[in-house]
Design a protein around this motif. Structure first.
Motif, PDB file in Angstrom:
ATOM      1  N   THR A 261      -0.945   2.331  -5.621  1.00  0.00           N
ATOM      2  CA  THR A 261      -0.677   3.578  -6.345  1.00  0.00           C
ATOM      3  C   THR A 261      -1.034   4.799  -5.516  1.00  0.00           C
ATOM      4  OG1 THR A 261      -1.035   2.493  -8.473  1.00  0.00           O
ATOM      5  CG2 THR A 261      -1.248   4.893  -8.414  1.00  0.00           C
ATOM      6  N   VAL A 262      -2.135   4.715  -4.777  1.00  0.00           N
ATOM      7  CA  VAL A 262      -2.632   5.883  -4.050  1.00  0.00           C
ATOM      8  C   VAL A 262      -2.006   6.016  -2.668  1.00  0.00           C
ATOM      9  CG1 VAL A 262      -4.700   6.953  -3.073  1.00  0.00           C
ATOM     10  CG2 VAL A 262      -4.806   5.857  -5.319  1.00  0.00           C
ATOM     11  N   LEU A 263      -1.808   4.902  -1.957  1.00  0.00           N
ATOM     12  CA  LEU A 263      -1.432   4.970  -0.541  1.00  0.00           C
ATOM     13  C   LEU A 263       0.065   4.983  -0.283  1.00  0.00           C
ATOM     14  CD1 LEU A 263      -4.051   2.662   1.217  1.00  0.00           C
ATOM     15  CD2 LEU A 263      -4.098   5.135   0.856  1.00  0.00           C
ATOM     16  N   VAL A 264       0.860   4.397  -1.164  1.00  0.00           N
ATOM     17  CA  VAL A 264       2.303   4.301  -0.888  1.00  0.00           C
ATOM     18  C   VAL A 264       2.966   5.669  -0.748  1.00  0.00           C
ATOM     19  CG1 VAL A 264       4.509   3.614  -1.934  1.00  0.00           C
ATOM     20  CG2 VAL A 264       2.647   1.981  -1.777  1.00  0.00           C
ATOM     21  N   PRO A 265       2.660   6.688  -1.582  1.00  0.00           N
ATOM     22  CA  PRO A 265       3.275   8.001  -1.348  1.00  0.00           C
ATOM     23  C   PRO A 265       3.011   8.551   0.054  1.00  0.00           C
ATOM     24  CG  PRO A 265       2.287   7.942  -3.514  1.00  0.00           C
ATOM     25  CD  PRO A 265       1.861   6.691  -2.825  1.00  0.00           C
ATOM     26  N   ILE A 288       3.410  11.699  -4.825  1.00  0.00           N
ATOM     27  CA  ILE A 288       2.011  12.124  -4.762  1.00  0.00           C
ATOM     28  C   ILE A 288       1.569  12.665  -6.123  1.00  0.00           C
ATOM     29  CG2 ILE A 288       0.523  13.954  -3.862  1.00  0.00           C
ATOM     30  CD1 ILE A 288       1.583  13.458  -1.146  1.00  0.00           C
ATOM     31  N   ALA A 289       2.461  13.401  -6.785  1.00  0.00           N
ATOM     32  CA  ALA A 289       2.149  13.900  -8.129  1.00  0.00           C
ATOM     33  C   ALA A 289       1.949  12.744  -9.102  1.00  0.00           C
ATOM     34  CB  ALA A 289       3.274  14.814  -8.612  1.00  0.00           C
ATOM     35  N   ALA A 290       2.758  11.675  -8.971  1.00  0.00           N
ATOM     36  CA  ALA A 290       2.586  10.509  -9.837  1.00  0.00           C
ATOM     37  C   ALA A 290       1.252   9.825  -9.574  1.00  0.00           C
ATOM     38  CB  ALA A 290       3.734   9.529  -9.607  1.00  0.00           C
ATOM     39  N   ALA A 291       0.864   9.748  -8.307  1.00  0.00           N
ATOM     40  CA  ALA A 291      -0.429   9.136  -7.976  1.00  0.00           C
ATOM     41  C   ALA A 291      -1.594   9.955  -8.533  1.00  0.00           C
ATOM     42  CB  ALA A 291      -0.548   8.987  -6.462  1.00  0.00           C
ATOM     43  N   VAL A 292      -1.503  11.269  -8.404  1.00  0.00           N
ATOM     44  CA  VAL A 292      -2.570  12.138  -8.929  1.00  0.00           C
ATOM     45  C   VAL A 292      -2.648  12.006 -10.450  1.00  0.00           C
ATOM     46  CG1 VAL A 292      -3.275  14.542  -9.224  1.00  0.00           C
ATOM     47  CG2 VAL A 292      -2.451  13.744  -6.994  1.00  0.00           C
ATOM     48  N   PHE A 293      -1.501  11.977 -11.113  1.00  0.00           N
ATOM     49  CA  PHE A 293      -1.497  11.827 -12.575  1.00  0.00           C
ATOM     50  C   PHE A 293      -2.137  10.503 -12.989  1.00  0.00           C
ATOM     51  CE2 PHE A 293       0.593   9.875 -16.239  1.00  0.00           C
ATOM     52  CZ  PHE A 293       0.288  10.790 -17.228  1.00  0.00           C
ATOM     53  N   THR A 294      -1.825   9.416 -12.259  1.00  0.00           N
ATOM     54  CA  THR A 294      -2.379   8.106 -12.606  1.00  0.00           C
ATOM     55  C   THR A 294      -3.894   8.089 -12.451  1.00  0.00           C
ATOM     56  OG1 THR A 294      -0.323   7.043 -11.879  1.00  0.00           O
ATOM     57  CG2 THR A 294      -2.260   5.642 -12.113  1.00  0.00           C
ATOM     58  N   VAL A 295      -4.382   8.615 -11.329  1.00  0.00           N
ATOM     59  CA  VAL A 295      -5.830   8.645 -11.103  1.00  0.00           C
ATOM     60  C   VAL A 295      -6.502   9.521 -12.156  1.00  0.00           C
ATOM     61  CG1 VAL A 295      -7.639   9.335  -9.493  1.00  0.00           C
ATOM     62  CG2 VAL A 295      -5.585   8.176  -8.642  1.00  0.00           C
ATOM     63  N   ARG A 296      -5.900  10.662 -12.434  1.00  0.00           N
ATOM     64  CA  ARG A 296      -6.475  11.592 -13.416  1.00  0.00           C
ATOM     65  C   ARG A 296      -6.474  10.978 -14.821  1.00  0.00           C
ATOM     66  NH1 ARG A 296      -8.108  13.997 -16.953  1.00  0.00           N
ATOM     67  NH2 ARG A 296      -8.536  16.220 -17.234  1.00  0.00           N
ATOM     68  N   TYR A 297      -5.484  10.141 -15.132  1.00  0.00           N
ATOM     69  CA  TYR A 297      -5.381   9.547 -16.464  1.00  0.00           C
ATOM     70  C   TYR A 297      -6.521   8.565 -16.725  1.00  0.00           C
ATOM     71  CZ  TYR A 297      -3.248   7.225 -20.494  1.00  0.00           C
ATOM     72  OH  TYR A 297      -3.001   6.718 -21.753  1.00  0.00           O
ATOM     73  N   TYR A 298      -6.901   7.813 -15.706  1.00  0.00           N
ATOM     74  CA  TYR A 298      -7.940   6.796 -15.899  1.00  0.00           C
ATOM     75  C   TYR A 298      -9.330   7.255 -15.451  1.00  0.00           C
ATOM     76  CZ  TYR A 298      -4.119   3.543 -16.763  1.00  0.00           C
ATOM     77  OH  TYR A 298      -3.026   2.922 -17.293  1.00  0.00           O
ATOM     78  N   HIS A 299      -9.400   8.239 -14.571  1.00  0.00           N
ATOM     79  CA  HIS A 299     -10.693   8.690 -14.059  1.00  0.00           C
ATOM     80  C   HIS A 299     -10.714  10.218 -14.091  1.00  0.00           C
ATOM     81  CE1 HIS A 299     -11.538   4.594 -12.696  1.00  0.00           C
ATOM     82  NE2 HIS A 299     -10.317   4.582 -12.196  1.00  0.00           N
TER      83      HIS A 299
END
Length: 387
Positions: A261-265, A288-299
């Motif tokens: 999730t974090v590294l592929v972008p 990158i925006a999708a990765a930031v949203f995912t991290v922000r959603y869970y942490h």
């Protein structure tokens, strides 16, 4: 198979390439006129705003037509009326395409109107005599979307066809239970990566094809599918609908999907810069925006408002720096609004046309005079009293 005239499509592409190289200053206005005369338009393709307007107008007409058909059914046999209306709409689509409409908005609306009416009508009819599952609906839509791609080279059908295939894989994997739920994202990820590799390997070939816009759409869709198959948020949300799987609870797969999730972008951005591929680069920047949203959603690290302000300020700063840095081209990159990305095959075709036009208008040189006999008056003997 293709509904449009292949020669007309090629002429449109070459004319657009000629206008593109003219805007970049590679040819003169007279040469552009020669290109336009040689590849005169035969298809009706308006600008974007007219296309949107025609699409909306055609959609309103189709809704009125559909409402009339349903009123005629009087609540009985409306499924058959939907199918009949879809077939009539498809007949109108073929008529407009043969009349020269290509991406005019009219053909787009007729294509999607006919697909939705036929598919929904048939599925509703089947549901009366059998249990129509979600998996059956996915399989049922597959040939219709494939026909939209092969017959009308529609880009939306291309993207939905690939998404539909991925949905079929996920659905049947979930039917296997927990093992299938764990294997589904990995299976979609691997197959998407293989498809993306194959498309990239054949990129030089499909740029010549009349289906080039479909191939470009397929490449972009596979980029998104390859990332989405390993995105933690998507896996959890899809699994919550059909099962109880949560990847953050799995030690091995959880770590793998979080890394993905974090590294592929950033991997997309690196590859796009290295290969100078704007599609891959753009996909990486969006994801990158999708990765930031995912991290922000869970942490939750900081309030959402703070994250948005800091992220926006960072993006503006980086953009301003890149604009100033790339005003002078460096390492093959430039801020030029019109980069030289015209396909090589189009340049060669236009060059050959202009050379032929130049050769045809070049006057032939007069032959040099050599030694000429004659001048005598006594039977051609040369005794004329002078030289």
């Amino acid at each position: 198979m293709l509904a449009y005239n292949t020669t007309a499509l090629e002429h449109d592409r070459l004319r657009e390439a000629g206008e593109d190289v003219f805007r970049k200053g590679f040819i003169e206005e007279e040469q552009l006129k020669a290109v336009r005369m040689a590849y005169a338009p035969t298809l009706y393709t308006p600008n974007l705003f007219v296309r949107i307007g025609l699409f909306l107008l055609t959609g309103v007409i189709l809704l009125a037509f559909l409402g009339l058909m349903l009123l005629m059914s009087d609540g009985h046999g409306w499924e058959g009326m939907l199918v009949v209306g879809g077939l009539i709409t498809y007949g109108m689509l073929e008529f407009f395409v043969r009349s020269g409409h290509y991406r005019s908005g009219v053909d787009d609306a007729l294509l999607w109107g006919s697909l939705m009416m036929v598919i929904s009508g048939l599925l509703a009819a089947f549901s009366k005599s059998m249990d129509v599952t979600t998996g059956f609906a996915f399989w049922f839509c597959l040939p219709f979307l494939a026909w939209g791609v092969l017959r009308f080279k529609d880009t939306a059908c291309t993207a939905l066809l690939l998404v539909d295939i991925a949905a079929i894989i996920v659905w049947h994997s979930f039917e296997l239970g927990t093992v299938g739920m764990l294997a589904a994202p990995l299976l979609v990820l691997v197959l998407s990566a293989m498809g993306l590799w194959w498309v990239c390997r054949r990129e030089e070939t499909w740029t010549w094809s009349v289906y080039n816009n479909c191939w470009t759409t397929a490449k972009g869709t596979l980029l998104l599918l390859c990332y989405g198959a390993g995105n933690v948020y998507l896996i959890n949300e899809i699994s919550a609908v059909y099962g109880d799987l949560a990847v953050q609870g799995s030690t091995v797969l959880g770590w793998f999907f979080w890394i993905w999730t974090v590294l592929v972008p950033f991997a997309y951005i690196w590859y796009g810069i290295r290969k100078k591929d704007r599609l891959v680069l753009g996909a990486g920047l969006v994801l990158i925006a999708a990765a930031v949203f995912t991290v922000r959603y869970y942490h939750s690290i900081m309030p959402l408002e703070t994250v948005m302000v800091l992220g926006g300020a960072l993006l503006v700063s980086v953009s301003a720096w890149l604009i100033r840095y790339l005003k002078t081209p460096k390492h093959g990159f430039t801020y030029d609004a019109q980069p030289d990305d015209t396909p090589d095959w189009a340049k060669r075709q236009i060059e050959a046309l202009l050379i032929a036009q130049t050769m045809a208008h070049t006057a032939a040189a007069a032959p040099e005079k050599g030694f000429e006999f004659g001048g005598g008056e006594s039977g051609g003997g040369g005794a004329s009293g002078g030289y």
